[in-house]
Design an enzyme around this catalytic site. Sequence first.
Site, PDB file in Angstrom:
ATOM      1  N   CYS A 382      51.161 -16.868  45.044  1.00 17.34           N
ATOM      2  CA  CYS A 382      51.594 -17.962  45.907  1.00 17.34           C
ATOM      3  C   CYS A 382      52.079 -17.435  47.261  1.00 17.34           C
ATOM      4  O   CYS A 382      51.272 -17.088  48.118  1.00 17.34           O
ATOM      5  CB  CYS A 382      52.643 -18.800  45.183  1.00 17.34           C
ATOM      6  SG  CYS A 382      52.777 -20.457  45.853  1.00 17.34           S
ATOM      7  N   HIS A 508      50.126 -20.203  40.482  1.00 18.50           N
ATOM      8  CA  HIS A 508      51.043 -19.331  39.726  1.00 18.50           C
ATOM      9  C   HIS A 508      50.439 -19.010  38.363  1.00 18.50           C
ATOM     10  O   HIS A 508      50.642 -19.764  37.408  1.00 18.50           O
ATOM     11  CB  HIS A 508      52.381 -20.039  39.514  1.00 18.50           C
ATOM     12  CG  HIS A 508      53.203 -20.142  40.749  1.00 18.50           C
ATOM     13  ND1 HIS A 508      54.189 -19.243  41.069  1.00 18.50           N
ATOM     14  CD2 HIS A 508      53.172 -21.040  41.752  1.00 18.50           C
ATOM     15  CE1 HIS A 508      54.732 -19.585  42.210  1.00 18.50           C
ATOM     16  NE2 HIS A 508      54.142 -20.672  42.655  1.00 18.50           N
ATOM     17  N   GLU A 510      51.357 -17.011  36.199  1.00 22.53           N
ATOM     18  CA  GLU A 510      52.355 -16.672  35.170  1.00 22.53           C
ATOM     19  C   GLU A 510      52.679 -17.843  34.244  1.00 22.53           C
ATOM     20  O   GLU A 510      53.088 -17.648  33.101  1.00 22.53           O
ATOM     21  CB  GLU A 510      53.640 -16.132  35.813  1.00 22.53           C
ATOM     22  CG  GLU A 510      54.504 -17.132  36.581  1.00 22.53           C
ATOM     23  CD  GLU A 510      54.109 -17.280  38.049  1.00 22.53           C
ATOM     24  OE1 GLU A 510      52.938 -17.017  38.381  1.00 22.53           O
ATOM     25  OE2 GLU A 510      54.976 -17.666  38.859  1.00 22.53           O
TER      26      GLU A 510
HETATM   27  N1  GLN Z   1      56.843 -21.080  50.470  1.00 20.60           N
HETATM   28  C1  GLN Z   1      55.451 -21.167  50.208  1.00 20.60           C
HETATM   29  C2  GLN Z   1      54.937 -22.594  50.261  1.00 20.60           C
HETATM   30  O1  GLN Z   1      55.679 -23.523  50.135  1.00 20.60           O
HETATM   31  C3  GLN Z   1      55.106 -20.528  48.882  1.00 20.60           C
HETATM   32  C4  GLN Z   1      55.719 -21.208  47.700  1.00 20.60           C
HETATM   33  C5  GLN Z   1      55.694 -20.398  46.436  1.00 20.60           C
HETATM   34  O2  GLN Z   1      55.528 -19.182  46.456  1.00 20.60           O
HETATM   35  N2  GLN Z   1      55.929 -21.026  45.306  1.00 20.60           N
HETATM   36  O3  GLN Z   1      53.767 -22.811  50.401  1.00 20.60           O
END
Ligand code: GLN
Length: 534
Positions: A382, A508, A510
């Site tokens: 992410c 994600h 995970e």
């Molecule tokens: N801050 C980034 C976004 O909002 C990544 C978010 C994250 O890693 N969950 O896109």
Amino acid sequence: MGTKYVFVTGGVVSSLGKGIFASSLGLLLKSGGLRVSMMKLDPYLNIDPGTMSPYQHGEVYVTEDGAETDLDLGHYERWIDENLTKESSLTSGKVYMSVMDKERRGDYLGACIQVIPHVTDEIKMRIREAARVQKADVIICEIGGTVGDIESLPFLEAIREMRLEEGLGSTLFVHNTLVPYLRSAEETKTKPTQHSVKELLSLGIQPDAIVLRTEVPLTESQLRKISLFCNVPPEGVFTALDEKVVYDLPVHLHEQGLESYVLRRLGLPERESDLSSWKEWIGSFKERKGKVRIALVGKYVELKDAYLSVKSALVHAGARLGRNVEIDWIKSSALTDENCRSLLGEADGILVPGGFGERGSEGKKVAIRYARENGIPFLGICFGMQLAIIEFAQHVLGWEDADSAEFDPHCSRPVIDLLRGQYDGIELGGTMRLGNYPCLTKEGSLARKLYGKERIEERHRHRYEFNSRYREDFEKAGLSFSGINPDSGLVEIIELPGHPYFVASQFHPEFTSRPLRPNPLFLGFIEAAMKRRG
Ligand code: GLN
């Protein structure tokens, strides 16, 4: 058969491991062939933990239907191997919000709105709804907090009423407590458990089973004493000894007859529990030999709970490959070009997990550059993918002004950006791209090889995206966009061909990793790290 409800409460102290106990019970009941669902009821007033700091709450777990939930849902999903839904996470905030909405709409017209019955009715309705949506034979509901907290009173009142309404044979109260060991006296003490049960009784709840968390084994006479004073039959008193390997807990509870007691009390026929796959998992976990070192570069590394699912996914992949994954927790704000070799030099792989905000992002980019330039396996998740894009833009494409609109909304080259119009003036809570989205993996890519199929679905939680306007420039410079959302065209996976393992995803991975089904991106990452270690 009507749905059966098991309510798990906790007393004496918090952090008793109620979530792990509840998951163990879920696993045992499922292994007997029942359809099990789980639910967490959290007494705080936030709608969900999505806007809470990791210092308050640890990780925010995301369900496939896009709910931002308590990290206990991650335990539940991993242990019982079921995908839960937004109905599995209920907070006082959600309950009150819904009651207030109904009041404004006029649904209660004429009534004076009160905690009892309006709030408690809403809670009961939500519990029944979760069981219905998830078609559960048995739903295990864990009440967050500790009995005696003012905040959790409406939840306890609601479950007391549920016993009255659903009947004795359809509800079960399991109370978890601590039996402290006093080192100076060399004795364990049962008094706190007795007091805690008294507190529950004062709310009209007589536990049907007691689970005693303890660091030393309890004697027969202590167990009898607890049974007698707490008014629970001896076969309903269970010990949850501190486990060296936490995954052993369900097996030890099974040996004490936990699920057969629960089935009997719920009027369900005795079933043979098939724990073979869980035992297979424990076997692979215990048989790990040798190690592999992963540097996890994050903002909250002193708070391991902030990365609970990432940690678990690393363990799953390590166990599958027979390795012990050791994590070096590297604080991103402390990482610089000058010290990165000494801080990261020993790592067999570098992982940059999700995150928010500019603080520490420079250090994460230092780690990514170090991995990219030195052929060290890298997994970006992410925010980790977004920073890998920015790092690539700055150092490979030579775009000094490339940045994320998250850090600088007026940046001249926003390689990571908000989708136009999507978030104008929008509130912060619950408004990200959340939950499952499809992704097509590119033929011939590492992503395709790892997943073994073209179409995958993974869970998201972010606002910003790769700005596809710049796609060609990156491709010309050698970055491959190996996972694309078929509906929106958004970039979901990037990789660097020629590098031993440089993979990052906007989703994600995970959240979908399970003990016996490690997530492919983690598997590939650990495999590459093992190769590097030799
Ligand atoms: N801050 C980034 C976004 O909002 C990544 C978010 C994250 O890693 N969950 O896109």
